[in-house]
Design an enzyme around this catalytic site. Structure first.
Site, PDB file in Angstrom:
ATOM      1  N   GLN A 184       0.822  -1.215   0.000  1.00  0.00           N
ATOM      2  CA  GLN A 184       0.000   0.000   0.000  1.00  0.00           C
ATOM      3  C   GLN A 184       0.858   1.269   0.000  1.00  0.00           C
ATOM      4  O   GLN A 184       0.315   2.377   0.027  1.00  0.00           O
ATOM      5  CB  GLN A 184      -0.947   0.016   1.211  1.00  0.00           C
ATOM      6  CG  GLN A 184      -1.965  -1.115   1.219  1.00  0.00           C
ATOM      7  CD  GLN A 184      -3.107  -0.917   0.196  1.00  0.00           C
ATOM      8  OE1 GLN A 184      -3.253   0.160  -0.401  1.00  0.00           O
ATOM      9  NE2 GLN A 184      -3.902  -1.951  -0.007  1.00  0.00           N
ATOM     10  N   HIS A 206      -1.424  -4.627  -8.674  1.00  0.00           N
ATOM     11  CA  HIS A 206      -2.779  -4.090  -8.861  1.00  0.00           C
ATOM     12  C   HIS A 206      -3.159  -2.969  -7.908  1.00  0.00           C
ATOM     13  O   HIS A 206      -4.205  -2.355  -8.046  1.00  0.00           O
ATOM     14  CB  HIS A 206      -3.829  -5.211  -8.853  1.00  0.00           C
ATOM     15  CG  HIS A 206      -4.137  -5.825  -7.531  1.00  0.00           C
ATOM     16  ND1 HIS A 206      -5.239  -5.482  -6.804  1.00  0.00           N
ATOM     17  CD2 HIS A 206      -3.510  -6.789  -6.823  1.00  0.00           C
ATOM     18  CE1 HIS A 206      -5.280  -6.222  -5.700  1.00  0.00           C
ATOM     19  NE2 HIS A 206      -4.243  -7.018  -5.692  1.00  0.00           N
ATOM     20  N   CYS A 331     -12.902  -8.964   2.187  1.00  0.00           N
ATOM     21  CA  CYS A 331     -12.393 -10.326   2.304  1.00  0.00           C
ATOM     22  C   CYS A 331     -12.985 -11.131   1.169  1.00  0.00           C
ATOM     23  O   CYS A 331     -13.961 -10.724   0.552  1.00  0.00           O
ATOM     24  CB  CYS A 331     -12.586 -10.890   3.706  1.00  0.00           C
ATOM     25  SG  CYS A 331     -14.171 -11.525   4.088  1.00  0.00           S
TER      26      CYS A 331
HETATM   27  N1  PLP Z   1      -0.640  -6.704   1.575  1.00  0.00           N
HETATM   28  C1  PLP Z   1      -1.464  -5.654   1.642  1.00  0.00           C
HETATM   29  C2  PLP Z   1      -1.179  -4.539   2.596  1.00  0.00           C
HETATM   30  C3  PLP Z   1      -2.596  -5.589   0.822  1.00  0.00           C
HETATM   31  O1  PLP Z   1      -3.426  -4.527   0.901  1.00  0.00           O
HETATM   32  C4  PLP Z   1      -2.836  -6.664  -0.073  1.00  0.00           C
HETATM   33  C5  PLP Z   1      -4.057  -6.663  -0.922  1.00  0.00           C
HETATM   34  O2  PLP Z   1      -5.156  -6.374  -0.459  1.00  0.00           O
HETATM   35  C6  PLP Z   1      -1.939  -7.738  -0.111  1.00  0.00           C
HETATM   36  C7  PLP Z   1      -0.849  -7.716   0.726  1.00  0.00           C
HETATM   37  C8  PLP Z   1      -2.147  -8.904  -1.032  1.00  0.00           C
HETATM   38  O3  PLP Z   1      -1.870  -8.556  -2.365  1.00  0.00           O
HETATM   39  P1  PLP Z   1      -2.264  -9.531  -3.576  1.00  0.00           P
HETATM   40  O4  PLP Z   1      -3.686  -9.211  -3.904  1.00  0.00           O
HETATM   41  O5  PLP Z   1      -1.329  -9.175  -4.695  1.00  0.00           O
HETATM   42  O6  PLP Z   1      -2.050 -10.917  -3.113  1.00  0.00           O
END
Ligand code: PLP
Length: 388
Positions: A184, A206, A331
């Protein structure tokens, strides 16, 4: 008449950038396998190596230290390993310390057994409790294996920035390794793996305008690396086997390049909109609680609670008004669970909170639309204590 939609949920996923889409379409038309030695293979390899340079540049790392994965979640599962390799030798890590506010991708503990994981608390302000971390690490016997510590740079719900440099100093004193989930943070604040003092960073395309389903594990060096999670054909220098997702990696690189350029102007635009939204929310409904307002936060996120309104109800109400925002973290089931982040901060998590998260394409008129919906929803809510 269909209501025009306003997308204010960039922390869940950011819209695909034009530059990323163009790079992906170009890559989709390429026939070669990046591991093939013929001209088609070499052309595909060149796309991957360019993307690797762009992703490395985004976080001040060496291109050779970027391993592409299928998601940040996969990168987390790779790096949170009780077994590391130093050349041909095996290095055992004894315990994983994770902050109480990590994303589930990290909180799940990767390949550590549940009894090898210790949760590190945060203070009421949502910042890691540094004294607790020092005490927990001091109680760990290094003879049981090195400690591995995982703390996110920016929390996905509150937007609060963690003091990673101070955390790194504590971790280094105990001879530990530090993994930082920068998902983030990337593209929202300037990033340098060396300045942070992190050993590894986790990234996801993404959240910064790239495609879904591609991430990266970035390391500070190459001497000590986690045991691979996906074994096979030796791609990504043996750290992540499987033919590379060329189009997704090309899109990731293009998004990283765009996000590196003009970061300061973009951040100023986004913060000004978010700050205007928060000031207006407080003037319409002065009892609005905005979490982390006094802390260092990224400029695109506002995590707020309207007394008398359950977050789930609020999310539906905004959706009906044409505004997409989120009730805490999305979620996979689409259900809204109690926020573990609010619980960790000692807040009453039962009624939850709503998250407004914006990006460089968000406009003044999007914020006006949000504020119009906010005023209506705030006026309809039940008196405090009767959340519905
Ligand atoms: N870490 C954080 C802080 C996230 O906000 C997210 C996604 O929501 C992830 C990890 C996981 O990312 P990914 O969707 O690429 O697995």
């Amino acid at each position: 008449m269909a209501v025009e939609r306003i997308y204010l949920d960039w922390n869940a996923t950011a819209p695909l950038m034009g530059a990323a889409r163009d790079a992906m379409l170009e890559a989709l038309a390429m026939p070669g396998n990046p591991s093939s030695v013929h001209a088609e293979g070499r052309a595909a390899r060149a796309v991957i190596e360019k993307a690797r340079r762009d992703v490395a540049h985004l976080v001040g790392a060496e291109p050779a230290h970027v391993t592409f994965t299928a998601s940040a979640t996969e990168a987390a599962n790779q790096v949170l390993s009780p077994v590391y390799r130093m050349g041909k030798s095996r290095v055992a890590l004894g315990r994983l310390f994770v902050s109480a506010i990590e994303h589930p991708a990290v909180r799940a503990g990767g390949r550590f057994a549940a009894d090898q994981v210790t949760e590190v608390p945060v203070t009421r302000s949502g910042v890691l409790d540094l004294d607790a971390l020092s005490a927990q690490l001091a109680a760990h016997d290094p003879a049981d294996g090195l400690p591995l510590v995982a703390v996110m740079l920016v929390n996905n719900e509150t937007g609060i920035i963690q003091p990673i440099q101070e955390i790194a100093t504590i971790v280094k004193k105990c001879g530990g390794l530090l993994v930082v989930d920068a998902v983030q943070a990337a593209g929202r604040i300037p990033l340098s793996i060396a300045e942070l003092g992190a050993d590894f960073l986790i990234l996801s395309a993404h959240k910064l305008g790239g495609p879904k389903g591609v991430g990266a594990l970035v390391s500070r060096g190459e001497t000590l690396m986690p045991e691979p999670l996906v074994r096979g054909g030796g791609q990504e220098k043996g750290h992540r086997a499987g033919t590379e997702n060329l189009a997704a990696i090309a899109g990731f690189g293009a998004a990283a390049r765009e996000m590196t350029a003009g970061l300061v102007e973009r951040t100023a635009h986004v913060s000004a909109l978010r700050d205007r939204a928060e000031q207006a929310m407080l003037s319409v409904a002065p009892d609005t609680v905005i979490y982390g307002r006094g802390e260092a936060r990224v400029g695109n996120t506002s995590f707020f609670h309207l007394p008398g309104l359950k977050a789930e109800t609020g999310q539906i109400a905004f959706d009906l008004e044409g505004v997409a925002l989120s009730a805490g973290a999305a979620c996979s089931s689409g259900k809204v669970g109690a926020s573990h982040v609010l619980t960790a901060m000692g807040e009453d998590a039962a009624t939850g909170a709503l998250r407004l998260s914006i990006g460089p394409d968000t406009t003044e008129s999007d914020i006006d639309r949000f504020l119009g919906a906010f005023a209506k929803i705030a006026a309809r809510r039940k008196p405090a204590g009767q959340a519905a």
